[in-house]
Design an enzyme around this catalytic site. Sequence first.
Site, mmCIF file in Angstrom:
data_model
loop_
_atom_site.group_PDB
_atom_site.id
_atom_site.type_symbol
_atom_site.label_atom_id
_atom_site.label_comp_id
_atom_site.label_asym_id
_atom_site.label_seq_id
_atom_site.Cartn_x
_atom_site.Cartn_y
_atom_site.Cartn_z
ATOM 1 N N HIS A 177 0.902 -1.448 -0.137
ATOM 2 C CA HIS A 177 0.123 0.431 0.242
ATOM 3 C C HIS A 177 0.796 1.064 -0.234
ATOM 4 O O HIS A 177 0.571 2.871 -0.010
ATOM 5 C CB HIS A 177 -0.881 -0.365 1.234
ATOM 6 C CG HIS A 177 -2.231 -1.394 1.170
ATOM 7 N ND1 HIS A 177 -3.278 -1.313 0.516
ATOM 8 C CD2 HIS A 177 -2.189 -2.088 1.113
ATOM 9 C CE1 HIS A 177 -3.928 -1.960 1.165
ATOM 10 N NE2 HIS A 177 -2.829 -2.926 0.931
ATOM 11 N N ASP A 385 3.579 9.328 -0.351
ATOM 12 C CA ASP A 385 2.312 8.476 -0.250
ATOM 13 C C ASP A 385 2.086 7.821 -1.193
ATOM 14 O O ASP A 385 1.940 8.025 -2.165
ATOM 15 C CB ASP A 385 1.011 9.560 0.111
ATOM 16 C CG ASP A 385 -0.124 9.162 1.057
ATOM 17 O OD1 ASP A 385 0.230 7.954 1.191
ATOM 18 O OD2 ASP A 385 -0.893 10.294 1.801
#
Length: 525
Positions: A177, A385
């Site tokens: 992720h 991110d």
Amino acid sequence: MASAPHTGISARQAEAGRYDLVVLANRLPVDRTTDEAGRPGWRQSPGGLVTALHPIMKQRAGAWIGWHGLPGPAPSPFVHDDIHLHPIALTADDVEGYYEGQSNATIWPLYHDGVEQPVFDRAWQDRYRAVNLRFAQAAARVAAPGALVWVHDYHLQLVPGMLRELRPDLRIGFFLHIPFPPVELFCQMPMREEIMRGLLGADLVGFQHAQGTRNFRTLAAELLGAEITDTGIRYQGRDVAADTFPISIDVAEQQRLGSDPAVRSRAAQIRRELGDPRTVILAVDRLDYTKGIECRLRAYEELLSRQGLDPADTVLVQVAVPTRQQIDQYQALRERVEREVSRINGEHAGIGRMPVHYLHQSFDRAELAALYLAADVMAVTPLRDGMNLVAKEYVATRADGTGALVLSEFAGAAAELRQAWLVNPHDLDALEEALAGAAFADADEQRRRMEPMREHLRRHDVNAWAAGFLNRLGRIAVGSRTPAPQRAAGSRGRWAEHARGWSARPAGRPVVRSSSGDTAALARD
Ligand code: ADP
Ligand code: G6P
């Protein structure tokens, strides 16, 4: 999220104790909580992984193996919100070494461009091995023959390799992720070969961004001498597919919330409570140093100082979700952010108005959707991110096409949400320009940018993401794999050696005695 009763497992699959789909993630979708009266309950766990996987697992009769958020014994398996949960116990030492240490003070900063200094610690590495083995053994127990096992995120990178040793019949997928770093950063990691071998135990390894996929392929070749093929990687006689699967959100649910009259009226109320300013800028982040909160505050303050934004008519709402509060770097960040917020308010507030509203809290999804509706500008400016679901949630919630998204080039979402005000968050001038540009955009410009992004999300929601990954994994023919190497009768493979207290190293390298005493008991499960 409301507490749910501790129900017994009733599905046919679960009665047999075996599942065709097993998901492993460090966290269960719910955390164990205790209210003021000492009553136990469950609350949705923080972060994008849980937001994304929760709706997927509700639709599929699978098992979710993970930690319930507290040190100590694990509750028995139970069903919550139609999902079969199998809690894993972590001792206080595991939490410190595996979760706070190796996962969040070594791997997390290293994989996020080293924006904070990664800390390397051998005792943490041993805990990481021991807990990964515990997860692999739990999956080996509950997976039906030939099941799909989907392992998630950086906490569990050794699990695919361990599980393959324990259960060669399974199809194993891994999804990361967070970003997967370039060679020169990854190679700082003392466990670098071990982690790559762990990941290559999967049949399919998925990344958020094409850059991560490229980095992984390069590392497999350079670090382990694997052969790179058109479709993936050939390593030790097995084919491992590696590809990009950008994660997404439950778009239908977000749209439903966005058009819910109660949510809309709450949004109007929020604006009133903020003093009906001309411009509301919203930022929603876990209070994490990767999220660029300090750069954003600095840019906002400069805009107020030089009247690029009117301090009397502009409000920044900074939601900072509490996270990883035992870790030094997170405590230091909180102090710095709170000091900066006070300073900005001290210098720019007037009686009855504050330029920064700082909320160190969690909200339910309806309140968050109301905040999205109340905001003229959404500022998503992480330094790095993996994806950033907040950016996608903002776009999907605003059904009328208004609103403006300022988005960091260093968020995975920037590869898809190209019509946002894309910005380098390290460049203060560019950040100020983007915030002011978004704040002063007229309705036509807002729609011109928001519409294509909403259209993109409608076609690429979280269901499409999960189907893309699981269908690809399901198509991998078990028979096409080269059989696992023969092992001596009674042996459970190299990973079982860890469990007896020895760490696996490539032949010819020093063997290190592990200090994690509890692993011996695990091997006998
Ligand atoms: P990360 O996974 O790093 O936390 P993401 O932006 O990908 O970042 O995901 C954050 C998720 O957490 C989003 O789904 C968002 O809706 C949710 N969230 C953010 N802030 C809050 C909050 N204050 N309360 C509850 N959920 C939140
Ligand atoms: C990110 C990670 C997740 C993690 C979440 C919350 O989204 O990718 O794996 O669960 O942050 O962090 P926490 O440490 O609270 O689980």
